[in-house]
Design a protein around this motif. Structure first.
Motif, mmCIF file in Angstrom:
data_model
loop_
_atom_site.group_PDB
_atom_site.id
_atom_site.type_symbol
_atom_site.label_atom_id
_atom_site.label_comp_id
_atom_site.label_asym_id
_atom_site.label_seq_id
_atom_site.Cartn_x
_atom_site.Cartn_y
_atom_site.Cartn_z
ATOM 1 N N MET A 65 -28.264 -8.018 11.921
ATOM 2 C CA MET A 65 -26.855 -7.780 12.229
ATOM 3 C C MET A 65 -25.983 -8.920 11.721
ATOM 4 O O MET A 65 -24.840 -8.700 11.292
ATOM 5 C CB MET A 65 -26.669 -7.607 13.739
ATOM 6 C CG MET A 65 -27.176 -6.282 14.274
ATOM 7 S SD MET A 65 -26.397 -4.847 13.488
ATOM 8 C CE MET A 65 -27.709 -4.308 12.394
ATOM 9 N N ARG A 116 -24.134 1.137 11.143
ATOM 10 C CA ARG A 116 -23.114 0.740 10.158
ATOM 11 C C ARG A 116 -21.805 1.510 10.371
ATOM 12 O O ARG A 116 -20.716 0.959 10.170
ATOM 13 C CB ARG A 116 -23.647 0.961 8.742
ATOM 14 C CG ARG A 116 -24.807 0.023 8.393
ATOM 15 C CD ARG A 116 -25.198 0.126 6.936
ATOM 16 N NE ARG A 116 -26.329 -0.737 6.633
ATOM 17 C CZ ARG A 116 -27.572 -0.309 6.428
ATOM 18 N NH1 ARG A 116 -27.835 1.004 6.456
ATOM 19 N NH2 ARG A 116 -28.541 -1.167 6.169
ATOM 20 N N LEU A 131 -20.707 -10.693 18.227
ATOM 21 C CA LEU A 131 -21.997 -10.010 18.291
ATOM 22 C C LEU A 131 -22.940 -10.740 19.233
ATOM 23 O O LEU A 131 -22.963 -11.972 19.270
ATOM 24 C CB LEU A 131 -22.649 -9.940 16.907
ATOM 25 C CG LEU A 131 -21.974 -9.083 15.844
ATOM 26 C CD1 LEU A 131 -20.964 -9.891 15.047
ATOM 27 C CD2 LEU A 131 -23.009 -8.477 14.911
ATOM 28 N N LEU A 169 -15.108 -9.862 15.659
ATOM 29 C CA LEU A 169 -16.230 -9.207 16.327
ATOM 30 C C LEU A 169 -17.150 -10.292 16.889
ATOM 31 O O LEU A 169 -17.544 -11.213 16.169
ATOM 32 C CB LEU A 169 -17.004 -8.343 15.333
ATOM 33 C CG LEU A 169 -17.969 -7.310 15.929
ATOM 34 C CD1 LEU A 169 -17.205 -6.264 16.718
ATOM 35 C CD2 LEU A 169 -18.785 -6.651 14.831
ATOM 36 N N SER A 206 -25.992 -4.164 18.676
ATOM 37 C CA SER A 206 -26.492 -2.962 18.014
ATOM 38 C C SER A 206 -27.490 -2.218 18.874
ATOM 39 O O SER A 206 -27.457 -0.984 18.972
ATOM 40 C CB SER A 206 -27.143 -3.336 16.687
ATOM 41 O OG SER A 206 -28.223 -4.246 16.895
ATOM 42 N N LEU A 218 -20.003 -0.247 13.143
ATOM 43 C CA LEU A 218 -19.397 -1.480 12.639
ATOM 44 C C LEU A 218 -18.160 -1.179 11.807
ATOM 45 O O LEU A 218 -17.143 -1.890 11.903
ATOM 46 C CB LEU A 218 -20.419 -2.253 11.809
ATOM 47 C CG LEU A 218 -21.529 -2.968 12.584
ATOM 48 C CD1 LEU A 218 -22.599 -3.482 11.635
ATOM 49 C CD2 LEU A 218 -20.963 -4.105 13.415
ATOM 50 N N ALA A 277 -16.539 -12.319 12.005
ATOM 51 C CA ALA A 277 -17.641 -12.067 12.939
ATOM 52 C C ALA A 277 -18.358 -13.360 13.282
ATOM 53 O O ALA A 277 -18.585 -14.210 12.417
ATOM 54 C CB ALA A 277 -18.638 -11.078 12.331
ATOM 55 N N SER A 305 -14.414 -2.497 12.601
ATOM 56 C CA SER A 305 -13.735 -3.360 11.630
ATOM 57 C C SER A 305 -12.324 -2.875 11.317
ATOM 58 O O SER A 305 -11.464 -3.662 10.920
ATOM 59 C CB SER A 305 -14.554 -3.460 10.351
ATOM 60 O OG SER A 305 -14.542 -2.227 9.645
ATOM 61 N N GLU A 330 -25.574 -8.125 8.121
ATOM 62 C CA GLU A 330 -24.711 -6.947 7.934
ATOM 63 C C GLU A 330 -23.232 -7.310 8.056
ATOM 64 O O GLU A 330 -22.383 -6.730 7.382
ATOM 65 C CB GLU A 330 -25.051 -5.870 8.968
ATOM 66 C CG GLU A 330 -26.363 -5.153 8.735
ATOM 67 C CD GLU A 330 -26.258 -4.051 7.686
ATOM 68 O OE1 GLU A 330 -25.125 -3.611 7.381
ATOM 69 O OE2 GLU A 330 -27.319 -3.637 7.166
ATOM 70 N N THR A 331 -22.923 -8.251 8.933
ATOM 71 C CA THR A 331 -21.524 -8.596 9.224
ATOM 72 C C THR A 331 -21.110 -9.928 8.620
ATOM 73 O O THR A 331 -19.975 -10.357 8.823
ATOM 74 C CB THR A 331 -21.299 -8.642 10.746
ATOM 75 O OG1 THR A 331 -22.204 -9.600 11.322
ATOM 76 C CG2 THR A 331 -21.528 -7.282 11.382
ATOM 77 N N ASP A 332 -22.048 -10.572 7.911
ATOM 78 C CA ASP A 332 -21.810 -11.906 7.349
ATOM 79 C C ASP A 332 -21.342 -12.862 8.443
ATOM 80 O O ASP A 332 -20.382 -13.636 8.268
ATOM 81 C CB ASP A 332 -20.782 -11.846 6.218
ATOM 82 C CG ASP A 332 -20.768 -13.131 5.394
ATOM 83 O OD1 ASP A 332 -21.786 -13.848 5.379
ATOM 84 O OD2 ASP A 332 -19.714 -13.436 4.791
ATOM 85 N N ALA A 333 -22.014 -12.819 9.580
ATOM 86 C CA ALA A 333 -21.616 -13.609 10.741
ATOM 87 C C ALA A 333 -22.304 -14.973 10.761
ATOM 88 O O ALA A 333 -23.487 -15.096 10.419
ATOM 89 C CB ALA A 333 -21.967 -12.868 12.028
#
Length: 493
Positions: free
Chosen positions: A152, A116, A131, A129, A38, A119, A3, A123, A155-158
């Motif tokens: 976000m 979630r 974002l 992804l 989101s 997401l 992400a 995934s 949440e996605t470790d982006a």
């Protein structure tokens, strides 16, 4: 799933376009990529194949990624209705109308499980992804309940890339100020900066870039020159900032007045008119600016009743009637179509305080508002013989009060709108994106005005968009360090 997140120092810095570019770049490099936002607040929406309503930007980004858009890509859409009230759309369907306080205090936290789930589904299907954030991640009065930016990313470790718009000035202050207002964990997620919409000699910017990197410790991954790639805008802010929406600097053979309604929505319906040879579209918000156009267009609106009352109050309603009485052409789309009828009934106060309103009376229809919103992609054939496709988003249902000629016969057997040689009303958004229909419509006007006709060999809207995505790929790839971007998501090409 890898992400990467694009956040901005403010609204309208170009986050959506950068996300669109990355979606096409990753797709062209062979990866399965999807966009995600989101929570989106926009009046320009997109209808998925399943009939879900999402932000237009995510629909465009999905197209750039060469996939079908789904409601998981934008699980929450907010459509402002005025007076601090927004329609809340969850997973593509109307949920409720909420005021800002109720939304922030009682809805935001409760909706996180749904986000979630979206997401999770994405995934399972995609490798990357992309974002998109909303506004700025550093709005200190909103951060506690901001579910569109750093939450976000967590949440996605982006990894986050921060985009700033140099065109508006103060680009270094906006970047440094944004970073200063982030907490340590948030700031650690910002792995790069993009300076967007640059005009001029890059050499004159180099010393500033060097200072910024030294001061912040964050690399500038790219300085993206301004380019107009003809990708649909989402935010109504674009009405005053895009090149296409600037005042005319010349006279055109065919003058088109587009009524700039206070609650205008899906204004990209009229974008193709700016590309039609000899046609001069202009947005009009007062009677004195209406003048004597060949065509008046009443576009879509988020609040038909409120905008119709506005038309009456500022005299534009009378101006439209006088234009029609003199034989001038009128096109109404969605809410604009409803205004062209005889009566608008809102007994259940779905759009306002309720009541029955006498509308312009230019078409023999009356409209009733219902709670069930019609959201669907459509295709069919116009009475003029053109294959067309588009989408519907409306709460009103319009019925004829006498015999009419429908404008479109849909492939599913339904009929839409009203057609006369002078006036067209339709619920179909995107009607002018059907370029053969649009060329024929204006050729009929050219013929009436003894103007030279324009050849019918037009480039389809799909081909135009595809060209725009490829141009965007080439342009951003040239000015953005994609090797470093891939390193941020632990991939290589």
């Amino acid at each position: 799933m890898k992400a990467i997140m694009i956040q901005g120092t403010s609204s309208d810095v170009g986050k959506s376009v950068i996300c669109t570019a990355l979606c096409r770049i990753f797709a062209n490099d062979g990866f399965k990529v999807a966009p995600f936002k989101s929570q989106n607040m926009a009046l320009n929406s997109y209808i998925t194949k399943s009939g879900g309503e999402i932000g237009r930007a995510q629909g465009v980004q999905a197209e750039a990624a060469k996939i079908d858009a789904t409601t998981d890509m934008n699980p929450i859409l907010l459509k402002p209705k005025g007076d601090m009230i927004s329609e809340v759309i969850l997973h593509g369907k109307h949920l409720a109308n909420m005021d800002a306080i109720s939304y922030r205090e009682s809805f935001v936290e409760n909706v996180m499980p749904e986000i979630r789930k979206s997401l999770g589904r994405l995934s399972e299907q995609y490798e990357i992804l992309v974002l998109e954030g909303a506004g700025s991640p550093a709005e200190i009065n909103l951060k506690a309940r901001d579910i569109a930016n750093m939450r976000m990313a967590h949440e996605t470790d982006a990894s986050v890339i921060l985009v700033a718009d140099i065109e508006r000035g103060g680009v270094f202050a906006s970047i440094v100020g944004t970073l200063a207002l982030l907490d340590d964990e948030e700031r650690a997620r910002v792995k790069g900066v993009i300076i967007n919409k640059f005009r001029g000699m890059k050499e004159l910017l180099d010393s500033g870039v060097e200072w910024l990197e030294n001061y912040t410790g964050i690399p500038v991954l790219g300085v993206i020159p301004y380019v107009d790639v003809q990708i649909e805008a989402e935010d109504s802010m674009a009405l005053s900032s895009l090149r296409l929406k600037k005042p005319q600097q010349q006279e055109f053979a065919i003058d088109v007045a587009i009524i700039r309604l206070p609650c205008i929505s899906n204004f990209t319906d009229v974008d193709p008119l700016f590309e039609e040879p000899g046609v001069g579209p202009r947005f009009v918000s007062s009677l004195k600016d209406l003048k004597h156009p060949d065509v008046i267009i009443l576009p879509g609106t988020k609040n038909t009743v409120e905008d119709f009352l506005w038309l009456q109050e500022n005299g534009l309603a009378q101006g439209i009637l006088q234009h029609a009485q003199k034989g001038g052409k009128v096109v109404g789309i969605c809410g604009g179509y409803q205004m062209l009828g005889e009566v608008i009934r809102d007994e259940s106060a779905i759009e306002g305080s309720g009541g029955t309103y006498l509308s312009l009376g230019l078409l023999p229809i009356e409209t009733h508002f219902v709670t069930d919103k019609q959201t669907v992609q459509v295709q069919g054939k116009t009475v003029t013989g053109h294959d067309v496709k588009g989408y519907e988003i409306h709460l009103g249902r319009s019925v004829a009060t006498k015999e009419i000629t429908p404008f479109i016969a849909f492939d599913d057997g339904r009929q839409d709108g009203v057609y006369t040689e002078q006036i067209i009303g339709t619920y179909v958004h995107g009607i002018f994106q059907n370029r053969h229909f649009t060329r024929d419509y204006f050729n009929r006007i050219r013929n009436e005005k003894d103007l030279e006709l324009v050849a019918e060999d037009v480039v389809s809207d799909e081909d135009r968009r595809e060209q725009a995505y490829e141009l965007l790929d080439e342009h951003v790839r040239q000015h953005l360090n994609m090797k470093k971007v891939y390193n941020l998501i632990h991939l290589s090409v």
